[in-house]
Scaffold this motif. Sequence first.
Motif, PDB file in Angstrom:
ATOM      1  N   GLU A 179       0.813  -1.251   0.015  1.00 17.27           N
ATOM      2  CA  GLU A 179      -0.087   0.048   0.048  1.00 17.27           C
ATOM      3  C   GLU A 179       0.844   1.167  -0.102  1.00 17.27           C
ATOM      4  O   GLU A 179       1.898   1.360   0.454  1.00 17.27           O
ATOM      5  CB  GLU A 179      -0.992   0.018   1.357  1.00 17.27           C
ATOM      6  CG  GLU A 179      -1.837   1.001   1.247  1.00 17.27           C
ATOM      7  CD  GLU A 179      -2.799   1.383   2.820  1.00 17.27           C
ATOM      8  OE1 GLU A 179      -3.729   1.643   2.638  1.00 17.27           O
ATOM      9  OE2 GLU A 179      -1.993   0.725   3.748  1.00 17.27           O
ATOM     10  N   ILE A 180       0.348   2.255  -0.881  1.00 22.73           N
ATOM     11  CA  ILE A 180       0.969   3.498  -0.453  1.00 22.73           C
ATOM     12  C   ILE A 180       0.212   4.443   0.377  1.00 22.73           C
ATOM     13  O   ILE A 180      -0.902   4.667   0.087  1.00 22.73           O
ATOM     14  CB  ILE A 180       1.373   4.317  -1.885  1.00 22.73           C
ATOM     15  CG1 ILE A 180       2.259   3.321  -2.678  1.00 22.73           C
ATOM     16  CG2 ILE A 180       2.015   5.608  -1.613  1.00 22.73           C
ATOM     17  CD1 ILE A 180       2.626   4.072  -4.135  1.00 22.73           C
ATOM     18  N   PHE A 181       0.616   4.737   1.641  1.00 18.96           N
ATOM     19  CA  PHE A 181       0.162   5.420   2.556  1.00 18.96           C
ATOM     20  C   PHE A 181       0.667   6.983   2.512  1.00 18.96           C
ATOM     21  O   PHE A 181       1.727   7.197   2.802  1.00 18.96           O
ATOM     22  CB  PHE A 181       0.204   4.768   4.012  1.00 18.96           C
ATOM     23  CG  PHE A 181      -0.573   5.118   5.194  1.00 18.96           C
ATOM     24  CD1 PHE A 181      -1.920   4.940   5.200  1.00 18.96           C
ATOM     25  CD2 PHE A 181      -0.072   6.368   5.866  1.00 18.96           C
ATOM     26  CE1 PHE A 181      -2.832   5.239   6.165  1.00 18.96           C
ATOM     27  CE2 PHE A 181      -0.920   6.720   6.945  1.00 18.96           C
ATOM     28  CZ  PHE A 181      -2.147   6.339   7.250  1.00 18.96           C
ATOM     29  N   GLY A 182      -0.362   7.752   2.656  1.00 23.94           N
ATOM     30  CA  GLY A 182       0.092   9.385   2.570  1.00 23.94           C
ATOM     31  C   GLY A 182      -0.132   9.855   3.757  1.00 23.94           C
ATOM     32  O   GLY A 182      -0.930   9.634   4.769  1.00 23.94           O
ATOM     33  N   LEU A 183       1.010  10.693   4.232  1.00 20.88           N
ATOM     34  CA  LEU A 183       1.036  11.363   5.602  1.00 20.88           C
ATOM     35  C   LEU A 183       1.030  12.787   5.099  1.00 20.88           C
ATOM     36  O   LEU A 183       2.156  13.127   4.806  1.00 20.88           O
ATOM     37  CB  LEU A 183       2.149  10.803   6.374  1.00 20.88           C
ATOM     38  CG  LEU A 183       2.084  11.346   7.937  1.00 20.88           C
ATOM     39  CD1 LEU A 183       0.590  10.826   8.696  1.00 20.88           C
ATOM     40  CD2 LEU A 183       2.961  10.749   8.699  1.00 20.88           C
ATOM     41  N   VAL A 184      -0.174  13.569   5.289  1.00 22.33           N
ATOM     42  CA  VAL A 184      -0.099  14.858   4.696  1.00 22.33           C
ATOM     43  C   VAL A 184      -0.215  15.846   6.253  1.00 22.33           C
ATOM     44  O   VAL A 184      -0.797  15.685   7.151  1.00 22.33           O
ATOM     45  CB  VAL A 184      -1.300  15.409   3.673  1.00 22.33           C
ATOM     46  CG1 VAL A 184      -1.135  16.571   3.506  1.00 22.33           C
ATOM     47  CG2 VAL A 184      -1.142  14.114   2.888  1.00 22.33           C
ATOM     48  N   GLY A 185       0.463  16.819   6.012  1.00 27.85           N
ATOM     49  CA  GLY A 185       0.708  17.858   7.205  1.00 27.85           C
ATOM     50  C   GLY A 185       1.649  19.071   7.115  1.00 27.85           C
ATOM     51  O   GLY A 185       2.287  19.087   5.997  1.00 27.85           O
ATOM     52  N   GLN A 186       1.373  20.026   7.708  1.00 26.40           N
ATOM     53  CA  GLN A 186       2.316  21.309   7.389  1.00 26.40           C
ATOM     54  C   GLN A 186       3.468  21.086   8.142  1.00 26.40           C
ATOM     55  O   GLN A 186       3.703  20.123   8.820  1.00 26.40           O
ATOM     56  CB  GLN A 186       1.565  22.535   7.912  1.00 26.40           C
ATOM     57  CG  GLN A 186       1.167  22.783   9.167  1.00 26.40           C
ATOM     58  CD  GLN A 186       0.250  23.739   9.807  1.00 26.40           C
ATOM     59  OE1 GLN A 186      -0.300  24.302   8.906  1.00 26.40           O
ATOM     60  NE2 GLN A 186       0.356  24.163  10.964  1.00 26.40           N
ATOM     61  N   SER A 187       4.275  21.844   7.629  1.00 27.27           N
ATOM     62  CA  SER A 187       5.718  21.939   8.495  1.00 27.27           C
ATOM     63  C   SER A 187       5.434  21.818  10.170  1.00 27.27           C
ATOM     64  O   SER A 187       4.716  22.697  10.414  1.00 27.27           O
ATOM     65  CB  SER A 187       6.585  23.209   8.461  1.00 27.27           C
ATOM     66  OG  SER A 187       6.432  23.421   6.819  1.00 27.27           O
ATOM     67  N   GLY A 188       6.150  21.298  10.705  1.00 28.83           N
ATOM     68  CA  GLY A 188       6.229  21.199  12.269  1.00 28.83           C
ATOM     69  C   GLY A 188       5.002  20.296  12.808  1.00 28.83           C
ATOM     70  O   GLY A 188       4.702  20.384  13.985  1.00 28.83           O
ATOM     71  N   SER A 189       4.411  19.507  11.663  1.00 32.08           N
ATOM     72  CA  SER A 189       3.139  18.998  12.319  1.00 32.08           C
ATOM     73  C   SER A 189       3.425  17.483  12.759  1.00 32.08           C
ATOM     74  O   SER A 189       2.726  16.808  13.459  1.00 32.08           O
ATOM     75  CB  SER A 189       2.310  18.702  11.135  1.00 32.08           C
ATOM     76  OG  SER A 189       2.865  17.973  10.100  1.00 32.08           O
ATOM     77  N   GLY A 190       4.684  17.038  12.590  1.00 26.73           N
ATOM     78  CA  GLY A 190       5.254  15.748  13.467  1.00 26.73           C
ATOM     79  C   GLY A 190       5.390  14.826  12.174  1.00 26.73           C
ATOM     80  O   GLY A 190       5.669  13.569  12.427  1.00 26.73           O
ATOM     81  N   LYS A 191       5.253  15.064  10.856  1.00 23.20           N
ATOM     82  CA  LYS A 191       5.107  14.031   9.935  1.00 23.20           C
ATOM     83  C   LYS A 191       6.331  13.425   9.723  1.00 23.20           C
ATOM     84  O   LYS A 191       6.574  12.170   9.627  1.00 23.20           O
ATOM     85  CB  LYS A 191       4.604  14.544   8.744  1.00 23.20           C
ATOM     86  CG  LYS A 191       5.312  15.935   7.958  1.00 23.20           C
ATOM     87  CD  LYS A 191       4.166  16.468   6.921  1.00 23.20           C
ATOM     88  CE  LYS A 191       4.987  17.188   5.944  1.00 23.20           C
ATOM     89  NZ  LYS A 191       5.454  18.560   6.649  1.00 23.20           N
ATOM     90  N   THR A 192       7.433  14.265   9.556  1.00 20.25           N
ATOM     91  CA  THR A 192       8.920  13.716   9.673  1.00 20.25           C
ATOM     92  C   THR A 192       9.433  12.951  10.772  1.00 20.25           C
ATOM     93  O   THR A 192       9.896  11.780  10.704  1.00 20.25           O
ATOM     94  CB  THR A 192       9.870  14.871   9.151  1.00 20.25           C
ATOM     95  OG1 THR A 192       9.541  15.423   8.098  1.00 20.25           O
ATOM     96  CG2 THR A 192      11.323  14.302   9.010  1.00 20.25           C
ATOM     97  N   THR A 193       9.016  13.470  11.942  1.00 24.43           N
ATOM     98  CA  THR A 193       9.268  12.663  12.830  1.00 24.43           C
ATOM     99  C   THR A 193       8.742  11.213  13.002  1.00 24.43           C
ATOM    100  O   THR A 193       9.252  10.409  13.309  1.00 24.43           O
ATOM    101  CB  THR A 193       8.583  13.133  14.380  1.00 24.43           C
ATOM    102  OG1 THR A 193       8.909  14.773  14.281  1.00 24.43           O
ATOM    103  CG2 THR A 193       8.904  12.695  15.663  1.00 24.43           C
TER     104      THR A 193
END
Lengths: 297, 272
Positions: free
Chosen positions: B47-61
């Motif tokens: 599956e390709i699961f997207g994680l969308v959010g603005q800078s600082g939302s914790g997505k990279t963490t």
Amino acid sequence: MLKNHYIQRFLKGWKIFIQNPLGKMGVVILVVFMLMALASFFVPHINPMYDPMTGIDPDIKISTGPSLTHLLGTDNVGRDLFAQLLEGAKVAFIVGLSSAFFSIVIGTVIGMVSGYAGGMVDTILMRMADIIMVMPSLVILLILSSLFGQFNIWIIVFIIAIMRWPAVSRVIRSQTLSLKHRPFIEASRVAGASHLRIIFRHIMPNVLPLAFLYMTFRVTSAILVEAALSFLGFGDPSQVSWGMMLQWVWKSGHMFQAPYWLIPPGVSISLLTLSFYMLGRAMDEVLDPRLRKEGQS
Amino acid sequence: MSNLKKYPLIEMKGVTKEYSPRKRFFSKCQNKVLALNSIDFSIEKGEIFGLVGQSGSGKTTCGRLLVRLEEPTSGSICLNGEPINKLKGIGLKTYRSKVQMIFQDPYQSLNPHLSIAETILEPLVVNGLGNAATRREKVLHTLEIVGLSPADDFYDRYPHQLSGGQRQRVAIARAIVLDPDFIVADEPTSMLDATIAIQLFQLLTQIRKRFDMAFLFITHNLAAANYLCDRIAVIHEGHIVEVNTANNIIQHPEHPYTKRLIQVQPGFDFNG
């Protein structure tokens, strides 16, 4: 192809290096001293009396000035001063380069480990570096040699190296700190690479140019320390060096009677250290593009 | 397999990540930053699961936790139902050979002193796979897959001789060379221009089809996520506010934050 890459990098750096007047002069002086050091291997074979340590001209009993058989004259027991000067160049290179090399190796490894590991390891290693950094190396050497008698030249080299790594390790550490969080290091961690592999495969090639830069400055200080030590009479008595020559001219009371004996080793010490310093400055420019003039790339 | 219960490939259960400032002597104030607050989601095989959010939302963490570049403060992450938090040594190495990452900045993620071949060889070498000849074959093959052909031509080059898009392809090759089950792609196209981004999306889709790999695609761009992903999670200030299929998220957003994200999306959304 792999070698090609490094050769290309080297040639590019060399072009900038040689454009710098300091770099050019440094290289010229260095080459002259290298030739002198090489010549020291051949001179004793011309005539055994040209051996810098044991060769004595049977006809000469006192210090004499320059002549055709002795280009720079002789010392008070009839040894050839020019041969001693050549031998001194060789010793200066050996002392300077080897102790600089040892201190760079120690400093780079400790700096990389300390920067990469962080935390407790970092604190311990860096406090150790601080302690050694504030010790005056010449005084320590004097104390040690008055305690244990006169040192072999290699022990002197080793002690200079031990005293001089902290400054290198500080610089390498700060460089490592900035490299540590680069994505390519993290990518390698994600791939499963061990810490040792990351340090030596990924961090080392990136800090090595800086280490070499510091090596040139270490050479300068090592030569000066050895010369000072020898002049004060704590050098290796079985080894001719420029500092030793100065010590002999002083001890035999020819300080103000024989300028041909006093001046050449003094000037040589200054010129050789100066050339390494100029080399370092020019290398600095290669490594730090901000120091370059407009139009150089 | 005797156990009948089917586990998702990757599962995050109540994962929380707190950053606290470094403790110093005599300082009492502790401003903790809550990067992720009790995150739950799971990703299925392929599956390709997207994680969308603005800078600082914790997505990279979130992505860094999954590849164990960082440790969660609490909660657990499971691969095929087995928790990975406590893995060490061999176990961790095995886990890392199954989970890889593509980084955001292709100019920073390749070591300038290593050739393309050495970069892609590294995962194979550290995991002790194959011998010199088979590794070389594998690298050449992988270079062809990511569209760097003729592969022989790229094999001995250095990163500074490649463009940004080519570098990112190398980074993708490094990630897929171990045939992992799961890849975290942390904004892989945000440093590249739009046409190259589309090519890379197509490449990722091909790879997914061919190897049945699952992706966590981290992005700030809802349009890109819509183009590439099967399901999308919207993350806002450390909370996942909405998880749904890509179509549903775009057509019927439920959370006000998602609605706002869709509104601020520039008009030219691309549909492939």
